[in-house]
Design a protein around this motif. Sequence first.
Motif, PDB file in Angstrom:
ATOM      1  N   VAL A   1      -7.021   5.719  -7.566  1.00 19.22           N
ATOM      2  CA  VAL A   1      -7.817   6.861  -7.099  1.00 19.22           C
ATOM      3  C   VAL A   1      -7.292   7.417  -5.784  1.00 19.22           C
ATOM      4  O   VAL A   1      -7.189   8.641  -5.605  1.00 19.22           O
ATOM      5  CB  VAL A   1      -9.295   6.443  -6.961  1.00 19.22           C
ATOM      6  N   LEU A   2      -6.961   6.529  -4.836  1.00 22.79           N
ATOM      7  CA  LEU A   2      -6.556   6.957  -3.497  1.00 22.79           C
ATOM      8  C   LEU A   2      -5.053   7.050  -3.316  1.00 22.79           C
ATOM      9  O   LEU A   2      -4.586   7.439  -2.247  1.00 22.79           O
ATOM     10  CB  LEU A   2      -7.132   6.002  -2.448  1.00 22.79           C
TER      11      LEU A   2
ATOM     12  N   VAL B   1       0.143   8.721 -15.333  1.00 21.84           N
ATOM     13  CA  VAL B   1      -0.882   9.711 -15.628  1.00 21.84           C
ATOM     14  C   VAL B   1      -1.069  10.570 -14.391  1.00 21.84           C
ATOM     15  O   VAL B   1      -0.802  10.130 -13.261  1.00 21.84           O
ATOM     16  CB  VAL B   1      -2.220   9.019 -16.026  1.00 21.84           C
ATOM     17  N   THR B   2      -1.511  11.770 -14.589  1.00 22.66           N
ATOM     18  CA  THR B   2      -1.787  12.684 -13.474  1.00 22.66           C
ATOM     19  C   THR B   2      -3.280  13.008 -13.481  1.00 22.66           C
ATOM     20  O   THR B   2      -3.784  13.632 -14.419  1.00 22.66           O
ATOM     21  CB  THR B   2      -0.962  13.970 -13.591  1.00 22.66           C
ATOM     22  N   LEU B   3      -3.978  12.559 -12.438  1.00 22.04           N
ATOM     23  CA  LEU B   3      -5.412  12.791 -12.314  1.00 22.04           C
ATOM     24  C   LEU B   3      -5.664  14.105 -11.584  1.00 22.04           C
ATOM     25  O   LEU B   3      -4.827  14.564 -10.785  1.00 22.04           O
ATOM     26  CB  LEU B   3      -6.071  11.644 -11.550  1.00 22.04           C
ATOM     27  N   PRO B   4      -6.807  14.744 -11.827  1.00 24.56           N
ATOM     28  CA  PRO B   4      -7.156  15.943 -11.045  1.00 24.56           C
ATOM     29  C   PRO B   4      -7.249  15.600  -9.561  1.00 24.56           C
ATOM     30  O   PRO B   4      -7.929  14.630  -9.188  1.00 24.56           O
ATOM     31  CB  PRO B   4      -8.516  16.356 -11.613  1.00 24.56           C
ATOM     32  N   GLU B   5      -6.566  16.350  -8.729  1.00 23.54           N
ATOM     33  CA  GLU B   5      -6.531  16.062  -7.293  1.00 23.54           C
ATOM     34  C   GLU B   5      -7.581  16.887  -6.564  1.00 23.54           C
ATOM     35  O   GLU B   5      -7.707  18.098  -6.779  1.00 23.54           O
ATOM     36  CB  GLU B   5      -5.142  16.348  -6.723  1.00 23.54           C
ATOM     37  N   VAL B   6      -8.336  16.214  -5.702  1.00 27.00           N
ATOM     38  CA  VAL B   6      -9.388  16.856  -4.930  1.00 27.00           C
ATOM     39  C   VAL B   6      -8.800  17.308  -3.601  1.00 27.00           C
ATOM     40  O   VAL B   6      -8.252  16.492  -2.848  1.00 27.00           O
ATOM     41  CB  VAL B   6     -10.572  15.895  -4.694  1.00 27.00           C
TER      42      VAL B   6
ATOM     43  N   GLY C   1      -6.979  11.411  -6.304  1.00 26.14           N
ATOM     44  CA  GLY C   1      -6.377  11.858  -7.546  1.00 26.14           C
ATOM     45  C   GLY C   1      -4.884  12.073  -7.393  1.00 26.14           C
ATOM     46  O   GLY C   1      -4.235  11.542  -6.490  1.00 26.14           O
ATOM     47  N   GLY C   2      -4.327  12.843  -8.272  1.00 31.52           N
ATOM     48  CA  GLY C   2      -2.895  13.103  -8.239  1.00 31.52           C
ATOM     49  C   GLY C   2      -2.136  12.191  -9.196  1.00 31.52           C
ATOM     50  O   GLY C   2      -2.697  11.600 -10.124  1.00 31.52           O
ATOM     51  N   GLU C   3      -0.841  12.070  -8.951  1.00 31.33           N
ATOM     52  CA  GLU C   3       0.019  11.295  -9.832  1.00 31.33           C
ATOM     53  C   GLU C   3      -0.162   9.793  -9.608  1.00 31.33           C
ATOM     54  O   GLU C   3      -0.236   9.329  -8.469  1.00 31.33           O
ATOM     55  CB  GLU C   3       1.487  11.668  -9.596  1.00 31.33           C
TER      56      GLU C   3
END
Length: 367
Positions: free
Chosen positions: A78-79, A90-95, A107-109
């Motif tokens: 997450v961080l 995986v690429t998470l939505p970045e806040v 988020g992010g890569e």
Amino acid sequence: MAARSVTALHPGAWWLWSIGLGTAATRTTNPLLLALLVTASAYVVATHRGAAPWARSYGAFAKLALAVLLIRLTFAVVLGSPVPGTHVLVTLPEVPLPHWAQGIRLGGEVTAEGVLFAVYDGLKLATLLICVGAANALANPARLLKSLPGALYETGVAVVVALTFAPNLIADVQRLRAARRLRGRPDRGVRGLLQVGLPVLEGALERSVALAAAMDARGYGRTADVPARIRRTTAALTLGGLLGVCAGTYGLLTAEGGTYGLPVLLVSVAAALAGLRLGGRRTLRTRYRPDAWDARAWLVAASGAAVAALLTLASVSDPDALRPGVVPLTAPQLPLWPAAAILLALLPAFVVPVSPVPVPVVPKESS
């Protein structure tokens, strides 16, 4: 019930053994070596723990270690991770964050290198917790309290009460959940937790009141009269020794203090021990059948110390083998002689006799 009596091992030996394994765990992030440490401690616990409530705490420590590993992995996902990587999983939505939160992302890569680094780091702390759990499962806390110096008696009572609280709490929860299952009532979920929590809290309060009454009846807290000069000498030796231990340890950990670190540490330990010896005069207590520190205790403590010393030496002579890198992404290798050194942790399984299971005595028929 009849059983052959076996002299129990000194509880301090179990703690020194587990501290040695925990020290060895802090010197490496190699998952193969850490898994070998966990396996060795688990085998000794499986063969030598008894049926007392504190002996059941090993499973709780193992679950705590697993939770720590998962939390460390979640933070890395997450961080983000400080380790750069090229293998994106995986690429998470970045806040988006404000400018004052530079260096932090949500988020992010998520890269394989960052995940593997988090697993290595979390596994080290998890192994340390499991080693402490092994000491809790093997060492009788009441006998450990009896072996403490007189100056540490009151502190030891507080520590022993804290160490025995968790195993007794776990035993109460298991007993109440089993009782609810026998009655056909739910023992899981929020409702089950609430209905189990109140009896557990009530039992803990009853044990606290009973313990306080027993300690008061035995004169806990009484002190003897000692001259003022001895009290001042005791305070000076103990405080000065502890400060010197901090300074000596800092000297050993820094390159500039390598010349004075070891002498200061040795002198400070001697001063602290002398202060504890003098401080024991204020405590009015006797020992009934004190535990003997025999050859088996020396072997158990020495096996843990040997594992810690050999892995510390290996971390200096071959740091790449004990701390495998994740960039580039490669599989960890098993160094042979550090792995053989960890096998010394199995020595207690062979030198400490296992307490026999009580066998019921069948009465003879009268003629």
